[in-house]
Design a protein around this motif. Structure first.
Motif, PDB file in Angstrom:
ATOM      1  N   GLY A   1       0.776  -1.233   0.000  1.00  0.00           N
ATOM      2  CA  GLY A   1       0.000   0.000   0.000  1.00  0.00           C
ATOM      3  C   GLY A   1       0.805   1.279   0.000  1.00  0.00           C
ATOM      4  O   GLY A   1       0.225   2.371   0.079  1.00  0.00           O
ATOM      5  N   PHE A   2       2.140   1.193  -0.113  1.00  0.00           N
ATOM      6  CA  PHE A   2       2.978   2.392  -0.053  1.00  0.00           C
ATOM      7  C   PHE A   2       3.870   2.505  -1.286  1.00  0.00           C
ATOM      8  O   PHE A   2       4.389   1.504  -1.787  1.00  0.00           O
ATOM      9  CB  PHE A   2       3.871   2.369   1.197  1.00  0.00           C
ATOM     10  N   ASN A   3       4.057   3.739  -1.760  1.00  0.00           N
ATOM     11  CA  ASN A   3       5.037   4.015  -2.808  1.00  0.00           C
ATOM     12  C   ASN A   3       6.399   4.256  -2.178  1.00  0.00           C
ATOM     13  O   ASN A   3       6.507   4.954  -1.165  1.00  0.00           O
ATOM     14  CB  ASN A   3       4.660   5.254  -3.609  1.00  0.00           C
ATOM     15  N   TYR A   4       7.435   3.697  -2.773  1.00  0.00           N
ATOM     16  CA  TYR A   4       8.804   4.007  -2.375  1.00  0.00           C
ATOM     17  C   TYR A   4       9.274   5.217  -3.183  1.00  0.00           C
ATOM     18  O   TYR A   4       8.625   5.617  -4.153  1.00  0.00           O
ATOM     19  CB  TYR A   4       9.697   2.787  -2.609  1.00  0.00           C
ATOM     20  N   PRO A   5      10.402   5.841  -2.820  1.00  0.00           N
ATOM     21  CA  PRO A   5      10.787   7.087  -3.496  1.00  0.00           C
ATOM     22  C   PRO A   5      11.246   6.929  -4.948  1.00  0.00           C
ATOM     23  O   PRO A   5      11.188   7.893  -5.704  1.00  0.00           O
ATOM     24  CB  PRO A   5      11.918   7.635  -2.628  1.00  0.00           C
ATOM     25  N   MET A   6      11.674   5.726  -5.356  1.00  0.00           N
ATOM     26  CA  MET A   6      12.156   5.569  -6.741  1.00  0.00           C
ATOM     27  C   MET A   6      12.084   4.106  -7.155  1.00  0.00           C
ATOM     28  O   MET A   6      12.131   3.205  -6.318  1.00  0.00           O
ATOM     29  CB  MET A   6      13.588   6.104  -6.886  1.00  0.00           C
TER      30      MET A   6
END
Length: 331
Positions: free
Chosen positions: A192-197
């Motif tokens: 459920g989370f986006n990482y920075p890249m």
């Protein structure tokens, strides 16, 4: 040439030896294989239609001065509407915001319709609880050469292009390495989370089928290999630049823990072609906050939102201890 070959127990790296227990683990060796036929490094540009041709109105018939002719009733002239089309040699423009953003890709062109109507689109949200543990996943060999750095800012991402001769084999089937590129933030979500890249390593076989490896970045220690790219980062959209004295092999971005998710998806940019063989590593690798910021300052936000999984089954290359779900044999 750098080659990753995967064996059941060990990871042998060029700079040392790491022992792990993942079902699918690489070793780094030297190999020389003959390349496939030239597949090219980019998709063929989309072709548009020619503008409608306007014809000159016919000249009126000449009238003798001695002849009395009643004037013909004037016909209502309908305005000529010329369709607005992109040139054949000019790709259709799309982006990540506004009326050209991901929400509208499918409406920009008939060739992009899969972006709107496709049922197996990427990226997706990867969740361990919803993924099925597997046994007997097809062997994956990674064989990438060190080559001169070819880098470009294509207007959508920072992309490194690769010549023929580097490839992966999935279950014995060969996919040629075309290019790798970056997205900020990550396109795939994890729990459920986006990482920075995120980095995508794009391959294609001789029949035009794609296989893409996804590597997720998290903030942490500086990444020395990413620094090489940052030192020559093209800030403006331009033609490809070649640095013969530099090389950034994508094998250096493979995480030590090689557990991965596998699913059938699509390209994450127009035309959103489906049938893409996706392998996304579970373990992120690190880059410093400053490095990620430098990439983001050049690329901006260039991540497509996640899409519904629908009826797809997401596989994972490991099984949890004591898991209750069935274990599939995959071929």
């Amino acid at each position: 040439m750098l080659m990753y070959g995967f064996s059941p127990k060990n990871i042998f790296l060029a700079l040392g030896i790491v022992v792990g227990t993942a079902m699918w683990i690489p070793s780094l060796v030297v190999a020389q294989d003959s390349p496939l036929l030239d597949l090219g490094a980019e998709l063929e540009q989309l072709k548009g239609k020619q503008p409608a041709t306007e014809h000159a109105a016919p000249k009126p018939a000449s009238i003798q001065p001695t002849t009395q002719v009643s004037p013909a009733p004037k016909k209502k002239v309908e305005p000529v509407h010329t369709a607005v089309e992109h040139r054949i040699d000019e790709p259709l423009h799309w982006g990540y915001s506004g009326s050209e953003g991901p929400k509208y890709w499918g409406e920009l062109s008939a060739e992009f319709s899969t972006c709107k109507n496709g049922k197996n689109q990427s990226p997706i949200d990867l969740r361990d609880a919803n993924a099925v543990g597997t046994q007997g996943l097809a062997d994956l060999d990674i064989r990438y050469r060190d080559v001169p750095l070819k880098i470009e800012n294509n207007g959508h991402s920072i992309q490194v292009n690769y010549p023929l001769g580097s490839y992966i084999k999935v279950g014995g089937k060969r996919y040629e390495l075309l290019q790798y590129h970056f997205h900020t933030p990550s396109e795939h979500m994890k729990e459920g989370f986006n990482y920075p890249m995120e980095m995508h390593i794009v391959h294609r076989d001789g029949d035009g089928n794609f296989a893409v490896i996804g590597v997720i970045f998290q903030e942490g220690e500086e990444n020395e290999y990413l620094n090489t790219l940052l030192n020559v980062l093209p800030k403006k959209t331009a033609k490809q630049k070649i640095y013969s004295a530099l090389s950034v092999n994508p094998a250096y971005f493979i995480p030590a823990n090689t557990e991965f998710y596998k699913y059938s998806g699509s390209l994450t940019t127009p035309p959103c072609t489906e049938g893409v063989y996706w392998m996304v590593f579970k373990q992120p690798i690190t880059a410093s906050a400053e490095q990620i910021q430098q990439m983001n300052e050049v690329m901006g936000v260039n991540a497509r939102p996640v899409n519904p999984v629908n009826s797809r089954t997401i596989l994972k290359s490991w099984s949890e201890v004591g898991q209750q779900e069935p274990i599939y044999e995959y071929y």
